[in-house]
Design a protein around this motif. Structure first.
Motif, PDB file in Angstrom:
ATOM      1  N   ILE A 112      -5.385  -4.852  -2.550  1.00 62.33           N
ATOM      2  CA  ILE A 112      -5.097  -4.289  -1.229  1.00 62.33           C
ATOM      3  C   ILE A 112      -6.390  -3.983  -0.480  1.00 62.33           C
ATOM      4  O   ILE A 112      -6.546  -4.314   0.700  1.00 62.33           O
TER       5      ILE A 112
ATOM      6  N   SER B  50       0.827  -1.207   0.000  1.00 62.32           N
ATOM      7  CA  SER B  50       0.000   0.000   0.000  1.00 62.32           C
ATOM      8  C   SER B  50       0.860   1.254   0.000  1.00 62.32           C
ATOM      9  O   SER B  50       0.552   2.233  -0.703  1.00 62.32           O
TER      10      SER B  50
ATOM     11  N   LEU C  44      -4.569  -2.131  -6.525  1.00 63.72           N
ATOM     12  CA  LEU C  44      -5.237  -1.413  -5.433  1.00 63.72           C
ATOM     13  C   LEU C  44      -6.457  -2.179  -4.949  1.00 63.72           C
ATOM     14  O   LEU C  44      -6.766  -2.180  -3.742  1.00 63.72           O
TER      15      LEU C  44
END
Length: 445
Positions: A273, A243, A270
Motif C-alpha cells: 500500500i 488501506s 502495508l
C-alpha cells in the motif's frame, strides 16, 4: 386362560426380530449419548421451572431404534425416499418437543443418508426444507450446515460443488448463530472465484464479511481472514479500500509469538500500500517492524534483506525530524556493521558534508538499481527521487555553513544549472524545511 396367555407370549417371541450384537451396541451408545446430552441441558436450565416446567419426552429409545432401521432401509433396501420421509416425521416430533439434541441427531442423519446415496439434489433440497421448518431450533441448523460443509470437497463435479456452497450460504444468510460457518463458506467461494481469475468478484465476496465483529471465531483465523481481505483488495487494485481494511489490525494484534508469520504478512501488505503511494518512510518503518520479529532475526538472509530495504527506503524518504531520528537509531544497529556499503550510504546522509552526485552514482548505482525498490516501471522515477534527496541534503549542508551565497556558486556546489538550483531551493521553502530570501538584482541568496 393360562395356556392362551402362554401361546400369546410364544407368538410374540416369534414376531419380535432377534437383533444382532452390533445393533444392540449401537443403540446402547446412542442411549448413553442421549442421556448425557439431557443431563447437560438440565444443568443449563439450572432448575429454573419457568424455563423447564414440562417434563420432556425421552426420545432416546426411539432414536436408537429408528435411525439404524431407516439407514438400512435407505442404503441396503434402496428405499431412500421412504426412509427420509420417516426421519422427517421423527424430526417433526422432536422439534415440537423442543429437544435440540434429538432433532439435530435426526436432521444430521438425513443429510448423511442423502450424501451416502449420492443424491445431491435431494441433499440441497432437504437442507433448505429442514432450515425453513416452523420453529426450527438454532442448534439444528448449525449441525446440518457443519455436516454438509464436510461434503463440499467430495462433490463429484464443479456444478454440484457450487450448488451445495450456494445452498449453504443461502440458509445461513442473516443468521448470527451460523455466522462463523457462513464466513468460512464465503472464503471458500472467494478462493474458487480467484482460481478462476475473477479477482474482482472474489474481493467483493470477501469484503462483505465484517469478520472483526465475530465473537465465535478465534483470533488467528480472524487475523488470517482480514489479511486475505486486504490482499484481494490490493490484487483488485483497490488500494484505498485495502488501506481501510488493513487498519482493523494494529501492531498489538501480533504481540504473541504464535502470530509471527501473520505479522510479516501484514507488514508486507502495508508495504504494498505504501509503495503504491511512494510513502518511503512508512515502508522503512514497516520493514523495521519485520526486522524485529524473532523468526527474521534467526535467519541471516531474512534480516539482511530487511536491513537493506530499510536503508534504501530511508534514503529515498524526505527529510524531517522523524526521518532524522530513524536514521540515527538505524546506524546504531549492530547487524548493520556486516553491511558496510549500506552503513556508509546512511552515514553520508547523516554527516554535514556535501555528497557529489557523480561520485555517488559511480559507487551505488549498480547496487541500488538491483534492489526491488527500483524495480519495474518505477525505476526512473525512484532514481530521480534519490537525486532530489541528495540535492536537498546538499542544500541543508550549504545553509549550515553559508549565510549568503551567490547563485553561480550554489549551482556549482549542487552540480546543477541556476534554474534547477533555484527550483530545488524554492521547493524546500514551500515544504517548510528551509527559509531564505533572494536578491535577484545581485543574484545573492
Amino acid at each position: 386362560p393360562d395356556s392362551k396367555m402362554a401361546e400369546g407370549g410364544a407368538d410374540k417371541m416369534k414376531i419380535d426380530p432377534v437383533e444382532s450384537g452390533e445393533k444392540k451396541e449401537e443403540q446402547s451408545k446412542m442411549m448413553q449419548e442421549y442421556t448425557k446430552q439431557n443431563k447437560l441441558a438440565n444443568k443449563k436450565f439450572g432448575g429454573d421451572m419457568s424455563l423447564n416446567t414440562k417434563k420432556k419426552e425421552d426420545f432416546g429409545p426411539i432414536l436408537a431404534a429408528a435411525i439404524p432401521q431407516n439407514r438400512d432401509l435407505a442404503l441396503k433396501q434402496g428405499k431412500k425416499d421412504e426412509a427420509i420421509e420417516n426421519l422427517l416425521g421423527l424430526e417433526k416430533q422432536t422439534r415440537i418437543a423442543s429437544d435440540a439434541f434429538a432433532t439435530g441427531k435426526v436432521a444430521v442423519e438425513i443429510v448423511k443418508i442423502l450424501f451416502e446415496c449420492k443424491d445431491w439434489a435431494g441433499l440441497n433440497s432437504n437442507i433448505v426444507l429442514i432450515s425453513k421448518r416452523r420453529q426450527q431450533l438454532k442448534q439444528v441448523l448449525v449441525e446440518i450446515v457443519q455436516e454438509a460443509m464436510k461434503y463440499i470437497d467430495q462433490a463429484p463435479d464443479y456444478d454440484k460443488k457450487m450448488e451445495l456452497i450456494h445452498t449453504l450460504r443461502a440458509v445461513t444468510d442473516g443468521k448470527i448463530h451460523v455466522e462463523l460457518e457462513r464466513a468460512r463458506l464465503t472464503r471458500q467461494l472467494s478462493q474458487i472465484r480467484e482460481s478462476e481469475g475473477k479477482i474482482s468478484e472474489a474481493a467483493d465476496l470477501l469484503s462483505e464479511v465484517q469478520v472483526e465483529t465475530y465473537g465465535s471465531m478465534d483470533k488467528e483465523e480472524k487475523i488470517e481472514y482480514i489479511l486475505e481481505q486486504v490482499r484481494l483488495c490490493l490484487e483488485k487494485g483497490d488500494f484505498v479500500r485495502g488501506s481501510i481494511v488493513g487498519k482493523k489490525l494494529t501492531s498489538k494484534s501480533f504481540k504473541d509469538d504464535i502470530f509471527q508469520e501473520l505479522k510479516i504478512r501484514w507488514y508486507d501488505l502495508l508495504n504494498r500500500i505504501a509503495d503504491n503511494d511512494n510513502k518511503y518512510l512508512d515502508m522503512a518503518n514497516n520493514q523495521y517492524e519485520i526486522l524485529q520479529t524473532p523468526i527474521v532475526q534467526e535467519k541471516t538472509e531474512s534480516w539482511t534483506a530487511s536491513l537493506k530495504s530499510i536503508a534504501v527506503h530511508l534514503v529515498l524518504a524526505p527529510h524531517d525530524n522523524h526521518h532524522q531520528d530513524f536514521l540515527v537509531r538505524l546506524l546504531e544497529e549492530k547487524k548493520l556493521d556486516q553491511l558496510k556499503a549500506y552503513k556508509v550510504l546512511l552515514t553520508l546522509f547523516k554527516t554535514l558534508e556535501l555528497i557529489q552526485w557523480s561520485s555517488f552514482q559511480d559507487l551505488y548505482k549498480t547496487e541500488l538499481l538491483a534492489h526491488s525498490a527500483f524495480g519495474g516501471d518505477k525505476q526512473e522515477a525512484r532514481w530521480k527521487d534519490l537525486h532530489t534527496r541528495v540535492i536537498q541534503h546538499n542544500i541543508r549542508v550549504i545553509a549550515t555553513y553559508y549565510q549568503n551565497i551567490r547563485m553561480p556558486r550554489l549551482s556549482q556546489l549542487l552540480e546543477l544549472s541556476e534554474e534547477e538550483s533555484e527550483k530545488n531551493v524554492c521547493d524546500m521553502v514551500v515544504a517548510g524545511s528551509l527559509f531564505f530570501r533572494i536578491d535577484r538584482l545581485k543574484g545573492i541568496l
